[in-house]
Design a protein around this motif. Sequence first.
Motif, PDB file in Angstrom:
ATOM      1  N   PHE A   1      78.198  60.440  63.266  1.00 29.99           N
ATOM      2  CA  PHE A   1      77.129  61.070  62.475  1.00 29.99           C
ATOM      3  C   PHE A   1      75.775  60.443  62.777  1.00 29.99           C
ATOM      4  O   PHE A   1      74.800  61.136  63.096  1.00 29.99           O
ATOM      5  CB  PHE A   1      77.453  60.935  60.984  1.00 29.99           C
ATOM      6  CG  PHE A   1      76.380  61.466  60.075  1.00 29.99           C
ATOM      7  CD1 PHE A   1      76.298  62.816  59.779  1.00 29.99           C
ATOM      8  CD2 PHE A   1      75.441  60.609  59.508  1.00 29.99           C
ATOM      9  CE1 PHE A   1      75.310  63.303  58.942  1.00 29.99           C
ATOM     10  CE2 PHE A   1      74.450  61.087  58.670  1.00 29.99           C
ATOM     11  CZ  PHE A   1      74.384  62.440  58.388  1.00 29.99           C
ATOM     12  N   TRP A   2      75.693  59.119  62.703  1.00 27.50           N
ATOM     13  CA  TRP A   2      74.406  58.445  62.883  1.00 27.50           C
ATOM     14  C   TRP A   2      73.993  58.409  64.350  1.00 27.50           C
ATOM     15  O   TRP A   2      72.785  58.423  64.661  1.00 27.50           O
ATOM     16  CB  TRP A   2      74.447  57.044  62.290  1.00 27.50           C
ATOM     17  CG  TRP A   2      74.352  57.079  60.801  1.00 27.50           C
ATOM     18  CD1 TRP A   2      75.370  56.900  59.906  1.00 27.50           C
ATOM     19  CD2 TRP A   2      73.178  57.341  60.022  1.00 27.50           C
ATOM     20  NE1 TRP A   2      74.904  57.030  58.623  1.00 27.50           N
ATOM     21  CE2 TRP A   2      73.562  57.299  58.656  1.00 27.50           C
ATOM     22  CE3 TRP A   2      71.851  57.610  60.338  1.00 27.50           C
ATOM     23  CZ2 TRP A   2      72.655  57.516  57.626  1.00 27.50           C
ATOM     24  CZ3 TRP A   2      70.946  57.834  59.306  1.00 27.50           C
ATOM     25  CH2 TRP A   2      71.356  57.776  57.964  1.00 27.50           C
ATOM     26  N   GLY A   3      74.955  58.391  65.260  1.00 30.71           N
ATOM     27  CA  GLY A   3      74.616  58.442  66.682  1.00 30.71           C
ATOM     28  C   GLY A   3      73.955  59.759  67.037  1.00 30.71           C
ATOM     29  O   GLY A   3      72.900  59.788  67.696  1.00 30.71           O
ATOM     30  N   PHE A   4      74.562  60.864  66.578  1.00 30.49           N
ATOM     31  CA  PHE A   4      74.003  62.188  66.857  1.00 30.49           C
ATOM     32  C   PHE A   4      72.670  62.384  66.146  1.00 30.49           C
ATOM     33  O   PHE A   4      71.683  62.830  66.742  1.00 30.49           O
ATOM     34  CB  PHE A   4      75.000  63.273  66.433  1.00 30.49           C
ATOM     35  CG  PHE A   4      74.534  64.669  66.711  1.00 30.49           C
ATOM     36  CD1 PHE A   4      74.569  65.180  67.999  1.00 30.49           C
ATOM     37  CD2 PHE A   4      74.049  65.471  65.683  1.00 30.49           C
ATOM     38  CE1 PHE A   4      74.132  66.469  68.258  1.00 30.49           C
ATOM     39  CE2 PHE A   4      73.614  66.762  65.939  1.00 30.49           C
ATOM     40  CZ  PHE A   4      73.657  67.268  67.227  1.00 30.49           C
ATOM     41  N   ASN A   5      72.622  62.027  64.865  1.00 36.09           N
ATOM     42  CA  ASN A   5      71.394  62.233  64.100  1.00 36.09           C
ATOM     43  C   ASN A   5      70.284  61.264  64.501  1.00 36.09           C
ATOM     44  O   ASN A   5      69.102  61.561  64.321  1.00 36.09           O
ATOM     45  CB  ASN A   5      71.683  62.130  62.597  1.00 36.09           C
ATOM     46  CG  ASN A   5      72.278  63.401  62.045  1.00 36.09           C
ATOM     47  OD1 ASN A   5      71.605  64.415  61.932  1.00 36.09           O
ATOM     48  ND2 ASN A   5      73.552  63.360  61.706  1.00 36.09           N
TER      49      ASN A   5
ATOM     50  N   VAL B   1      69.995  66.125  56.751  1.00 36.62           N
ATOM     51  CA  VAL B   1      70.060  66.818  55.460  1.00 36.62           C
ATOM     52  C   VAL B   1      71.446  67.405  55.201  1.00 36.62           C
ATOM     53  O   VAL B   1      71.756  67.814  54.085  1.00 36.62           O
ATOM     54  CB  VAL B   1      68.964  67.910  55.407  1.00 36.62           C
ATOM     55  CG1 VAL B   1      69.100  68.813  54.194  1.00 36.62           C
ATOM     56  CG2 VAL B   1      67.585  67.257  55.417  1.00 36.62           C
ATOM     57  N   SER B   2      72.309  67.405  56.213  1.00 33.92           N
ATOM     58  CA  SER B   2      73.643  67.984  56.042  1.00 33.92           C
ATOM     59  C   SER B   2      74.415  67.354  54.891  1.00 33.92           C
ATOM     60  O   SER B   2      75.225  68.015  54.245  1.00 33.92           O
ATOM     61  CB  SER B   2      74.446  67.839  57.343  1.00 33.92           C
ATOM     62  OG  SER B   2      74.480  66.483  57.755  1.00 33.92           O
ATOM     63  N   ILE B   3      74.174  66.057  54.616  1.00 35.94           N
ATOM     64  CA  ILE B   3      74.826  65.432  53.448  1.00 35.94           C
ATOM     65  C   ILE B   3      73.776  64.864  52.486  1.00 35.94           C
ATOM     66  O   ILE B   3      74.049  63.914  51.746  1.00 35.94           O
ATOM     67  CB  ILE B   3      75.854  64.356  53.859  1.00 35.94           C
ATOM     68  CG1 ILE B   3      75.264  63.307  54.784  1.00 35.94           C
ATOM     69  CG2 ILE B   3      77.060  64.999  54.502  1.00 35.94           C
ATOM     70  CD1 ILE B   3      76.245  62.186  55.120  1.00 35.94           C
ATOM     71  N   TYR B   4      72.587  65.469  52.498  1.00 33.47           N
ATOM     72  CA  TYR B   4      71.570  65.156  51.489  1.00 33.47           C
ATOM     73  C   TYR B   4      71.843  66.079  50.312  1.00 33.47           C
ATOM     74  O   TYR B   4      71.537  67.267  50.338  1.00 33.47           O
ATOM     75  CB  TYR B   4      70.167  65.396  52.051  1.00 33.47           C
ATOM     76  CG  TYR B   4      69.054  65.267  51.026  1.00 33.47           C
ATOM     77  CD1 TYR B   4      68.657  64.025  50.558  1.00 33.47           C
ATOM     78  CD2 TYR B   4      68.421  66.402  50.522  1.00 33.47           C
ATOM     79  CE1 TYR B   4      67.639  63.904  49.623  1.00 33.47           C
ATOM     80  CE2 TYR B   4      67.404  66.297  49.591  1.00 33.47           C
ATOM     81  CZ  TYR B   4      67.021  65.045  49.153  1.00 33.47           C
ATOM     82  OH  TYR B   4      66.008  64.930  48.216  1.00 33.47           O
TER      83      TYR B   4
ATOM     84  N   SER C   1      84.911  63.400  62.520  1.00 40.26           N
ATOM     85  CA  SER C   1      83.772  63.276  63.436  1.00 40.26           C
ATOM     86  C   SER C   1      83.255  64.652  63.836  1.00 40.26           C
ATOM     87  O   SER C   1      82.036  64.893  63.840  1.00 40.26           O
ATOM     88  CB  SER C   1      84.180  62.489  64.687  1.00 40.26           C
ATOM     89  OG  SER C   1      84.610  61.189  64.346  1.00 40.26           O
ATOM     90  N   ILE C   2      84.181  65.568  64.170  1.00 38.31           N
ATOM     91  CA  ILE C   2      83.793  66.929  64.537  1.00 38.31           C
ATOM     92  C   ILE C   2      83.074  67.615  63.383  1.00 38.31           C
ATOM     93  O   ILE C   2      82.035  68.262  63.568  1.00 38.31           O
ATOM     94  CB  ILE C   2      85.030  67.751  64.957  1.00 38.31           C
ATOM     95  CG1 ILE C   2      85.584  67.231  66.280  1.00 38.31           C
ATOM     96  CG2 ILE C   2      84.692  69.239  65.067  1.00 38.31           C
ATOM     97  CD1 ILE C   2      86.945  67.805  66.645  1.00 38.31           C
ATOM     98  N   ALA C   3      83.620  67.458  62.161  1.00 37.70           N
ATOM     99  CA  ALA C   3      83.028  68.105  60.986  1.00 37.70           C
ATOM    100  C   ALA C   3      81.612  67.591  60.723  1.00 37.70           C
ATOM    101  O   ALA C   3      80.698  68.376  60.429  1.00 37.70           O
ATOM    102  CB  ALA C   3      83.915  67.876  59.764  1.00 37.70           C
TER     103      ALA C   3
ATOM    104  N   SER D   1      75.879  68.679  61.110  1.00 38.60           N
ATOM    105  CA  SER D   1      74.563  68.184  61.515  1.00 38.60           C
ATOM    106  C   SER D   1      73.880  69.184  62.447  1.00 38.60           C
ATOM    107  O   SER D   1      72.672  69.426  62.337  1.00 38.60           O
ATOM    108  CB  SER D   1      74.688  66.831  62.219  1.00 38.60           C
ATOM    109  OG  SER D   1      75.182  65.847  61.333  1.00 38.60           O
ATOM    110  N   ILE D   2      74.658  69.783  63.355  1.00 33.97           N
ATOM    111  CA  ILE D   2      74.106  70.814  64.237  1.00 33.97           C
ATOM    112  C   ILE D   2      73.623  72.007  63.426  1.00 33.97           C
ATOM    113  O   ILE D   2      72.547  72.564  63.682  1.00 33.97           O
ATOM    114  CB  ILE D   2      75.164  71.256  65.273  1.00 33.97           C
ATOM    115  CG1 ILE D   2      75.478  70.109  66.237  1.00 33.97           C
ATOM    116  CG2 ILE D   2      74.695  72.477  66.045  1.00 33.97           C
ATOM    117  CD1 ILE D   2      76.645  70.383  67.177  1.00 33.97           C
ATOM    118  N   SER D   3      74.405  72.399  62.411  1.00 37.26           N
ATOM    119  CA  SER D   3      74.034  73.548  61.576  1.00 37.26           C
ATOM    120  C   SER D   3      72.726  73.319  60.833  1.00 37.26           C
ATOM    121  O   SER D   3      72.013  74.270  60.510  1.00 37.26           O
ATOM    122  CB  SER D   3      75.144  73.841  60.559  1.00 37.26           C
ATOM    123  OG  SER D   3      76.328  74.215  61.209  1.00 37.26           O
ATOM    124  N   HIS D   4      72.408  72.054  60.542  1.00 34.09           N
ATOM    125  CA  HIS D   4      71.207  71.726  59.787  1.00 34.09           C
ATOM    126  C   HIS D   4      70.053  71.232  60.659  1.00 34.09           C
ATOM    127  O   HIS D   4      68.948  71.028  60.157  1.00 34.09           O
ATOM    128  CB  HIS D   4      71.510  70.639  58.749  1.00 34.09           C
ATOM    129  CG  HIS D   4      72.308  71.101  57.577  1.00 34.09           C
ATOM    130  ND1 HIS D   4      73.684  71.183  57.597  1.00 34.09           N
ATOM    131  CD2 HIS D   4      71.933  71.513  56.337  1.00 34.09           C
ATOM    132  CE1 HIS D   4      74.114  71.612  56.427  1.00 34.09           C
ATOM    133  NE2 HIS D   4      73.085  71.821  55.645  1.00 34.09           N
TER     134      HIS D   4
END
Length: 332
Positions: free
Chosen positions: A90-94, A215-218, A251-253, A258-261
């Motif tokens: 999550f944090w690597g991608f974001n 923001v995906s988990i904000y 990880s995929i989820a 994150s991509i969706s947001h």
Amino acid sequence: CQGRTQQHVLTLVAFSQGEKLWDALKISSYVFSAGLLMFTALVNSVSWFMQNITLGNFWQTTWLEFYDYMEGDEWTIFLLGAALVPTLAFWGFNGILLVADITGKPTFITRYRIQLGKNDPVDSKKLRKAIYTVLGNQFFISFPMLVPMFYIMKWWDNTFSKELPTFQWFLVELSIFTVVEEILFYYTHRLVHHPVLYKHIHKKHHEWTAPIGLVSIYAHPIEHIVSNTLPVMTGPMIMGSHIVSIAAWFSIALVTTSISHCGYHLPLLPSPEFHDFHHLKFNQCYGVLGVLDFLHGTDKVFRQTKAFERHKVLLGLTPLSESIPDTPTKAE
């Protein structure tokens, strides 16, 4: 005479609706059949590749070495697989996306912005608030929820097996996880859009009408439990999945949401247009896959927009905002 005319009109309308329904069924049947054939071919091809090109027992051997290194400590293995690996993903991608959001560079990313002129650059005050909330949700909600999940998985007596699941079985599980998440997320998401709940819970998430990946988990803590975390955790708990499958799925989820947001329609990645439109309009596109939105008619407005035309995987380098631009307004 007037009654006959009305009856004739009703007959024509019914006939027209019947034709549309039949056409829809034919199209759906064609798409489903073609999709099933392609999926079967893909599964067989990837399975052959995984079994024959990747040195056969490589993953199994690696898992056994890791298991022995951890001395079979199931709790530590579970934390590493269900918490650490997905968090790093999550944090690597974001982290990459945040560089683009804050600096406006590299232009290879920012030129694919969906809502042009928004978050260019991102508001630093809003961003800090989002980061604090996301960290709070992860450390004080997501991680503690892993404790009851750990004991449920131990009850299945398969999660820490020394034998890894086959790649074909993982694909089956992945399909089931996705369907379970779609159902639970769609209906819990619509629930928090109820006026009573929206004002007190879901409004927080919609402070971002032009979202970024983080923001995906904000979200409000209650929403994070009910709508973000449980839909993802439920599939593996139902299936009694192996910890390796759980780590991969979590990880995929997280990367997918994150991509969706993220606010960027990047080449070769899944299209974020669907959920980005939800943040823009609020009352459209509640799901993940869009299947339940289609069945419930909560994507009708979306389907009439340029965003729907752009809702596809970008295979070239030209941004879809350029190749399929919005229709100019009268003022323009």
